[in-house]
Every structure is written in structure tokens, then in C-alpha cells.
Scaffold this motif. Structure first.
Motif, PDB file in Angstrom:
ATOM      1  N   LYS A  64       0.804  -1.229   0.000  1.00 43.80           N
ATOM      2  CA  LYS A  64       0.000   0.000   0.000  1.00 43.80           C
ATOM      3  C   LYS A  64       0.837   1.278   0.000  1.00 43.80           C
ATOM      4  O   LYS A  64       0.288   2.366   0.141  1.00 43.80           O
ATOM      5  CB  LYS A  64      -1.029  -0.015   1.136  1.00 43.80           C
ATOM      6  CG  LYS A  64      -0.491  -0.024   2.551  1.00 43.80           C
ATOM      7  CD  LYS A  64      -1.659   0.142   3.536  1.00 43.80           C
ATOM      8  CE  LYS A  64      -2.110   1.583   3.582  1.00 43.80           C
ATOM      9  NZ  LYS A  64      -3.330   1.812   4.339  1.00 43.80           N
ATOM     10  N   SER A 151      -5.793  -0.007   6.836  1.00 44.65           N
ATOM     11  CA  SER A 151      -6.845  -0.018   5.819  1.00 44.65           C
ATOM     12  C   SER A 151      -6.271  -0.490   4.479  1.00 44.65           C
ATOM     13  O   SER A 151      -5.103  -0.240   4.169  1.00 44.65           O
ATOM     14  CB  SER A 151      -7.449   1.376   5.697  1.00 44.65           C
ATOM     15  OG  SER A 151      -6.418   2.344   5.567  1.00 44.65           O
ATOM     16  N   ASN A 153      -6.210   0.288   1.390  1.00 44.69           N
ATOM     17  CA  ASN A 153      -6.166   1.237   0.278  1.00 44.69           C
ATOM     18  C   ASN A 153      -4.715   1.589   0.004  1.00 44.69           C
ATOM     19  O   ASN A 153      -3.852   1.338   0.848  1.00 44.69           O
ATOM     20  CB  ASN A 153      -6.939   2.511   0.658  1.00 44.69           C
ATOM     21  CG  ASN A 153      -6.453   3.081   1.977  1.00 44.69           C
ATOM     22  OD1 ASN A 153      -6.659   2.483   3.040  1.00 44.69           O
ATOM     23  ND2 ASN A 153      -5.775   4.210   1.937  1.00 44.69           N
ATOM     24  N   SER A 159     -10.228   5.441   2.411  1.00 41.63           N
ATOM     25  CA  SER A 159     -10.248   4.064   2.911  1.00 41.63           C
ATOM     26  C   SER A 159     -11.344   3.265   2.199  1.00 41.63           C
ATOM     27  O   SER A 159     -12.378   3.816   1.832  1.00 41.63           O
ATOM     28  CB  SER A 159     -10.489   4.058   4.420  1.00 41.63           C
ATOM     29  OG  SER A 159      -9.402   4.694   5.054  1.00 41.63           O
ATOM     30  N   GLU A 188     -12.553   4.376  10.293  1.00 41.06           N
ATOM     31  CA  GLU A 188     -11.641   3.548  11.070  1.00 41.06           C
ATOM     32  C   GLU A 188     -11.974   3.625  12.569  1.00 41.06           C
ATOM     33  O   GLU A 188     -12.764   4.461  13.001  1.00 41.06           O
ATOM     34  CB  GLU A 188     -10.188   3.997  10.837  1.00 41.06           C
ATOM     35  CG  GLU A 188      -9.719   3.897   9.402  1.00 41.06           C
ATOM     36  CD  GLU A 188     -10.092   5.105   8.547  1.00 41.06           C
ATOM     37  OE1 GLU A 188     -10.949   5.912   8.969  1.00 41.06           O
ATOM     38  OE2 GLU A 188      -9.519   5.224   7.462  1.00 41.06           O
TER      39      GLU A 188
HETATM   40 MG    MG Z   1      -5.607   3.980   6.700  1.00 34.71          MG
END
Ligand code: MG
Ligand code: AMP
Length: 341
Positions: A64, A151, A153, A159, A188
Motif C-alpha cells: 500500500k 486499511s 487502500n 479508505s 476507522e
Molecule cells: Mg488507513
């Protein structure tokens, strides 16, 4: 290792309320083998790896493009497992866990050697939570290890609250995405430091400050998160951001649709209003993010992604109150904003 080798990313549907054991065992095998996979939680989709395996955790950062200094939250399936991750699980953690676990509340506690220092980036603390999602819990149980998961993403992007968002960002970078439908909470977890007395709010999230205060009377809220702190217009952040310019109108929810539309028109190009007030009738193109604060929270990140999927030049988000779930939503909105008015 071949750099930039593209993986064949499998997308596997799982029933979020009753996941099949066979599918979860296959996913858990990947975790045990040191792979990184995406899975649903009640907050947003997570990108998980064995939190005790340094090489596996490194793959999260690679997949990521996560900044190397940003520690990751560890997900557990039981209090016993949480206790293995820390050197001390104080009475306050027990009380909070009883009230809010499984759920979107993360504790920062002193780290034990069990957790790879790659997770905590050499801090002597670790962030842990127990997710309220059958798929996430079964994955952790079947893997037999705590799972480190930010997360799912690309760093800096909104997210992911649906499996398709994970595919948009990480296709070819990870072997598996478990598709359990849309996440319910949509932001989150709330992060609090329990190594400070009184505890400090490190990130507003799925458990509201008001809910926390029903258990801890004393909690330090840094000025950034406080609604009575004036936010300077024009201030710039970069996080959770769509490619499309995002303008956040403070208290836009309570402004007249005519005022919102005129701010949108002044931006030029094709604006899309991300409307948070179901009474608003806009002349500009608009989508209703949600009819109430919970729905706005659940749909917020997906609405940012719509800006990039459609050919609008600018998104105009009608800011909501900082009370209740509004604190977490506005925290993300202000971080995502290119401009605040
Ligand atoms: Mg995050
Ligand atoms: P994310 O993985 O994007 O959900 O972000 C995790 C959040 O938890 C970030 O804000 C981190 O800075 C925070 N975090 C994780 N571990 C720690 C820790 N040991 N101490 C303080 N904050 C942490």
C-alpha cells in the motif's frame, strides 16, 4: 525476489454473517504462509498479515506504499490473545474491552516481544483491537496469530468500504480479497492511548467521544479534534484524498442550498455536491451521502471515490456537526479537503 511482479488477485465472496469455514481456512493458510490479504471488518477493509512475522508485515507497507514510520493496528480475536501482545493489560483496558469489544476501539498499550517491531516501528507500544466482524474474527482464529492490518487502500487514498475499492487500489499487489459486502461503520476505529493517565484520544473513529466518556470520565482530547477550536479556512491536509478537488464547507449541512450552490459555481468546471441534508434541493448535480449521521459516516469514503469515478471537476462536501459520529466524519473530511470554506 522479483520486484513489481504482478500477482493474480483473487476476489472471493464470503457471507459476512456466516462465512464458510473452508474459505476462511484457505485465507488463514495464506496468512500463516506470510502473505498479505484484504478482508472486511466493521470499520473499513483491512490489509492483513501475521503480526508476529516481520517479513509478512513488510509486505503490507510495500503493497500500500505506506510511509515507513506509521505503525499498524494489531487485530485479535480474544482478550487472551490481546494480553499476549502486551506486557500489561490494565484494569481500564479490561473495562473498556468489556464495554466496546468486539468493536471499533483501539488501545495503545506497552508492546510485548511477541509482536514484530515492524508492526510498531520500534515504538515500545502497540495498538490493538478486536473487530466486530465474523469474517475478521474467524480469519484471526483460523490463522492462530494476531493480524496486523491497516486499511486496504493505497496510502493517501480514501479508505475502502467495499471490496471493489480494494481492487481499484491493490489489484495485482496482493493474492486475495475477501468480499464481505459494504462495511457497516465506514470509518476507522477510535484510537486511545492507555499508556497515558488520563488516556489521550489519538484518533476519533467508530466509537464516539460521548460513548467513551460514559466509561472514562477523564479523557484528553487534543485541540485538533475539538469542535470549539476554530479551523482556519484554506488550511491544507493530504490524506484520504480523492484526485478530484474536494471543498469542505464547514456547517454546510445547516447552510441554505442556494449558498452551497453558489460556492460550487464559483469553483468553476462541473461541481458535484456531496449533500448531507436530505431537505436540500440543489440546482447543481448532487448526491445524498446519507439521511442521518450514521449513514453519512458509512457512505463518506465511498462518496469521495465517486468523485474520481465520475467526471466531476470538484466535490463540495456539506460539513456536519462535530458532535457524536460527526467528529470522526469531519476529521476525515478536513484531512481529505483541498480547500475548507
Ligand atoms: Mg488507513
Ligand atoms: P491505520 O492503519 O491507517 O488505521 O492507522 C493506524 C493508526 O493507529 C494510525 O493513526 C497510527 O499512528 C496509530 N497507531 C498504531 N500503532 C500505534 C502506537 N503504537 N502508538 C500510537 N499510535 C499508533
Amino acid at each position: 525476489m522479483v520486484e513489481n511482479a504482478r500477482l493474480d488477485t483473487k476476489l472471493v465472496s464470503v457471507d459476512p454473517l456466516n462465512p464458510s469455514l473452508r474459505e476462511m481456512q484457505l485465507a488463514a493458510n495464506l496468512i500463516r504462509q506470510g502473505e498479505v490479504i484484504a478482508f472486511p471488518t466493521e470499520t473499513v477493509y483491512g490489509l492483513g498479515a501475521d503480526a508476529t512475522n516481520t517479513f509478512a508485515v513488510r509486505k503490507i507497507f510495500e503493497a500500500k506504499n505506506r510511509p515507513q514510520d506509521n505503525p499498524i493496528i494489531v487485530h485479535v480475536a480474544s482478550i487472551d490473545q490481546a494480553q499476549k501482545c502486551v506486557t500489561e493489560f490494565p484494569p481500564l483496558a479490561k473495562r473498556l474491552a468489556e464495554r466496546f469489544w468486539p468493536g471499533p476501539l483501539t488501545f495503545v498499550l506497552p508492546r510485548s516481544e511477541y509482536i514484530s517491531s515492524e508492526v510498531t516501528k520500534n515504538l515500545d507500544t502497540v495498538a490493538i483491537r478486536m473487530p466486530a466482524h465474523k469474517v475478521a474474527l474467524l480469519l484471526i482464529e483460523q490463522s492462530g496469530v494476531p493480524i496486523a492490518a491497516p486499511s486496504a487502500n493505497l496510502s493517501g487514498k480514501p479508505s475502502p468500504t467495499k471490496a471493489i475499492h480494494v481492487i481499484q487500489d491493490l489489484n495485482g499487489r496482493i493474492p486475495l480479497v475477501l468480499d464481505g459486502g459494504s462495511t457497516l461503520v465506514g470509518v476507522e476505529s477510535t484510537v486511545i492511548s492507555l499508556v497515558h493517565d488520563p488516556p489521550i484520544l489519538l484518533r476519533p473513529g467508530g466509537i464516539t467521544l460521548e460513548e467513551l466518556r460514559s466509561v472514562i470520565s477523564d479523557i484528553v482530547v487534543p485541540p485538533d479534534f475539538s469542535s470549539d477550536q476554530p479551523i482556519s479556512p484554506g488550511m491544507k491536509y493530504k490524506h484520504y484524498s480523492p484526485e478530484t478537488k474536494l471543498v469542505v464547507i464547514l456547517d454546510g449541512h445547516d447552510k441554505s442550498p442556494r449558498e452551497i450552490d453558489s460556492i460550487g459555481r464559483a469553483q468553476g468546471g462541473q461541481p458535484l455536491v456531496l449533500c448531507t441534508n436530505s431537505q436540500h434541493q440543489h440546482d447543481l448535480m448532487s448526491i445524498l451521502v446519507g439521511k442521518n449521521p450514521q449513514e453519512i459516516q458509512a457512505n463518506f469514503f465511498a462518496s469521495l471515490r465517486i468523485l474520481d469515478e465520475a467526471s466531476y471537476d470538484v466535490g463540495i462536501f456539506e460539513g456536519i456537526t462535530f458532535e457524536g459520529v460527526g467528529l470522526a466524519v469531519m476529521n476525515r473530511a478536513l484531512k481529505a479537503a483541498h480547500e475548507i470554506v
